[in-house]
Design an enzyme around this catalytic site. Structure first.
Site, PDB file in Angstrom:
ATOM      1  N   GLU A 131       0.820  -1.207   0.000  1.00 57.42           N
ATOM      2  CA  GLU A 131       0.000   0.000   0.000  1.00 57.42           C
ATOM      3  C   GLU A 131       0.861   1.266   0.000  1.00 57.42           C
ATOM      4  O   GLU A 131       1.767   1.407   0.821  1.00 57.42           O
ATOM      5  CB  GLU A 131      -0.935  -0.009   1.214  1.00 57.42           C
ATOM      6  CG  GLU A 131      -1.825   1.217   1.324  1.00 57.42           C
ATOM      7  CD  GLU A 131      -2.610   1.509   0.045  1.00 57.42           C
ATOM      8  OE1 GLU A 131      -3.163   0.562  -0.536  1.00 57.42           O
ATOM      9  OE2 GLU A 131      -2.633   2.686  -0.361  1.00 57.42           O
ATOM     10  N   THR A 134      -6.120   2.269  -5.217  1.00 54.94           N
ATOM     11  CA  THR A 134      -5.826   0.846  -5.036  1.00 54.94           C
ATOM     12  C   THR A 134      -6.577  -0.019  -6.023  1.00 54.94           C
ATOM     13  O   THR A 134      -6.026  -0.949  -6.615  1.00 54.94           O
ATOM     14  CB  THR A 134      -6.183   0.402  -3.604  1.00 54.94           C
ATOM     15  OG1 THR A 134      -5.241   0.959  -2.704  1.00 54.94           O
ATOM     16  CG2 THR A 134      -6.137  -1.111  -3.478  1.00 54.94           C
ATOM     17  N   HIS A 190      -0.748   3.721   4.872  1.00 54.12           N
ATOM     18  CA  HIS A 190      -1.739   4.485   4.087  1.00 54.12           C
ATOM     19  C   HIS A 190      -1.831   5.909   4.612  1.00 54.12           C
ATOM     20  O   HIS A 190      -1.807   6.137   5.818  1.00 54.12           O
ATOM     21  CB  HIS A 190      -3.116   3.805   4.171  1.00 54.12           C
ATOM     22  CG  HIS A 190      -4.147   4.369   3.236  1.00 54.12           C
ATOM     23  ND1 HIS A 190      -4.712   5.606   3.412  1.00 54.12           N
ATOM     24  CD2 HIS A 190      -4.698   3.871   2.119  1.00 54.12           C
ATOM     25  CE1 HIS A 190      -5.565   5.851   2.430  1.00 54.12           C
ATOM     26  NE2 HIS A 190      -5.581   4.820   1.632  1.00 54.12           N
ATOM     27  N   ASP A 229       1.270   0.049  -5.032  1.00 53.37           N
ATOM     28  CA  ASP A 229       0.058   0.308  -5.833  1.00 53.37           C
ATOM     29  C   ASP A 229       0.001   1.712  -6.411  1.00 53.37           C
ATOM     30  O   ASP A 229      -0.499   1.917  -7.528  1.00 53.37           O
ATOM     31  CB  ASP A 229      -1.219  -0.028  -5.037  1.00 53.37           C
ATOM     32  CG  ASP A 229      -1.409   0.847  -3.788  1.00 53.37           C
ATOM     33  OD1 ASP A 229      -2.536   0.874  -3.279  1.00 53.37           O
ATOM     34  OD2 ASP A 229      -0.444   1.487  -3.348  1.00 53.37           O
ATOM     35  N   HIS A 230       0.532   2.708  -5.669  1.00 52.18           N
ATOM     36  CA  HIS A 230       0.531   4.086  -6.161  1.00 52.18           C
ATOM     37  C   HIS A 230       1.342   4.938  -5.181  1.00 52.18           C
ATOM     38  O   HIS A 230       1.872   4.408  -4.190  1.00 52.18           O
ATOM     39  CB  HIS A 230      -0.910   4.634  -6.268  1.00 52.18           C
ATOM     40  CG  HIS A 230      -1.723   4.397  -5.041  1.00 52.18           C
ATOM     41  ND1 HIS A 230      -1.443   5.027  -3.831  1.00 52.18           N
ATOM     42  CD2 HIS A 230      -2.747   3.549  -4.791  1.00 52.18           C
ATOM     43  CE1 HIS A 230      -2.303   4.587  -2.915  1.00 52.18           C
ATOM     44  NE2 HIS A 230      -3.088   3.697  -3.462  1.00 52.18           N
TER      45      HIS A 230
END
Ligand code: GP9
Ligand code: MN
Length: 431
Positions: free
Chosen positions: A38, A82, A199, A258-259
């Site tokens: 994440e 996500t 996150h 994911d990013h």
């Protein structure tokens, strides 16, 4: 609308990259373990904060001779964050220009995703482990169309308040509590673990980690290294289990970020930590921070740092070729990163793109060699950039057609059986 399929099939056919003979099928029959990191950005790899490695375990994995480690791999998510990453990683189709394809189209669209492809090519059992509620990003519906046999959402775990942070179960607990389910799974399996502790804005109680915090005016930047370090520790614990249980020896492990975790506006505060001069920082530098890790680790794999440019859209054909699965008949917009035919033009969801030599942002061309803007591009370079831009725009519009017109309902690859979502029922863990 089925006639809209023709341009898609034509593009896919001419864009296809054949497998690399030295890698094709080297992982055939192995379990596949996918670990979704994440909000984890590539700049954290090998980065030291106040003299301390933020992610010592991932660094060791990145440099392991049995890991293919991609140093120029980019996230390509849009607003679906996500869920866009999941869609690209498991179907090699982009997310939407706005919103999330999982949320808006995921319940009823036809997908040809990794779990169903591997079920039909190797009889793989598939499962997702994620400590958030199953309805988040409409996953509980999408995964039935992906063909996942099991979805262990938060209802399967002990989510007492102390065990949960923001979007779900803390990562160390996710990995620790998933083992009892993983051990029951029929092999070969395809198992995805979606982490969540790292996150935005990266809160982490002191008792969960004492990695030093930065002292900028931006708490997200200050905490980012601590939650990334926590995630790294959770991975080390999981790998220790995989090795002690013997699962490591017959599994291929795929890890990806994911990013971005820190946004362009956060980067202003990050500069002081990175020791960069704000006066020389601009759009080009923000674009370079969109790299995320992509690593494939397997006992006996001929690894090494891979500098070819690519992105999340390319992961599925790369993984399938390693597993010996023929991808010629699937509608996949990415190309195998290990193939000599791999297309190194990396499209971003907003039509910007990067290539090995140039970064093009809203039409402005930057040289990757020194990050400077090409103010007077030659006619030749202008023509080349226009060609790349045209392909990026074309590729994204074809992908949008596949999603928005649900074109895969009109196209079943030879030998592929369409997924029937009614075959899957993710009973809640509250039995
Ligand atoms: C939600 C978690 C985070 O379950 O995957 O999603 P994101 O906010 O990164 O899209
Ligand atoms: Mn995310």
């Amino acid at each position: 609308e089925s006639y809209d399929l023709e341009p898609v099939k034509n593009f896919i056919k001419e864009h296809y990259a054949a497998p690399n003979a030295s890698y094709e099928g080297v992982a055939k029959g192995k379990n596949v373990i996918v670990i979704h990191l994440e909000s984890f950005q590539q700049f954290l790899i090998d980065y030291k904060f106040e003299g301390q490695e933020v992610t010592p375990f991932l660094n060791s994995l990145y440099h392991d001779q049995n890991t293919l480690s991609f140093s120029n791999f980019f996230h390509q998510v849009g607003q679906g964050k996500t869920s866009d990453a999941e869609n690209m990683m498991e179907t090699s189709v982009y997310g939407l220009p706005q919103g999330s394809v999982f949320t808006t189209l995921g319940s009823d669209n036809t997908f040809q995703a990794a779990p169903s492809i591997l079920k039909q090519n190797g009889d793989y059992t598939s499962a997702v482990f994620h400590g958030n509620v199953g309805s988040f990003w409409n996953r509980n519906n999408v995964y039935k169309n992906f063909g996942y046999n099991y979805f262990f959402d938060s209802s399967y775990f002990n989510t007492s308040p102390d065990n949960v942070l923001q979007y779900g179960l803390k990562d160390k607990l996710l990995f620790g509590e998933s083992i009892k389910y993983l051990e029951q799974m029929q092999q070969p399996f395809y198992a995805k673990f979606i982490t969540v502790t790292n996150h935005f804005p990266f809160p982490l109680p002191e008792k969960d980690g004492d990695f030093p915090r930065a002292t900028t005016e931006n708490t997200a930047v200050n905490n980012y290294f601590a939650t990334a370090h926590y995630l790294d520790q959770s991975l080390e614990e999981f790998f220790d289990y995989l090795k002690s249980s013997g699962l490591y020896d017959n599994s291929m492990i795929v890890l990806y970020g994911d990013h971005y975790g820190l946004s362009n506006s956060d980067n202003k505060s990050l500069l002081s930590v990175l020791g960069r001069d704000p006066d020389t920082w601009g759009d080009y530098d923000n674009a370079q921070l969109q790299r995320v890790p992509f690593m494939i680790n397997m006992k006996g794999l001929k690894g090494g740092i891979q500098t070819q440019y690519g992105g999340e859209i390319d992961a599925l054909p790369t993984i399938l070729h390693l597993l010996g699965v023929d991808t010629t008949n699937y509608i996949q917009f990415g190309t195998d990163l290990m193939s000599s035919d791999h297309d190194q033009v990396v499209a971003f969801r907003n039509h910007n793109f990067v290539t090995p030599d140039y970064t093009v942002l809203d039409g402005t061309i930057y040289k990757n060699s020194d990050g400077t803007e090409v103010t007077m591009p030659s006619a030749k370079l202008k023509k080349q950039v226009a060609t790349w831009q045209k392909q990026v725009t074309h590729e994204l519009s074809l992908s949008d057609d596949v999603n928005e017109k649900n074109l895969l309902r009109f196209y079943t690859p030879d030998g592929f059986k369409p997924v029937d979502p009614s075959n899957f029922n993710y009973q809640s863990g509250y039995q």
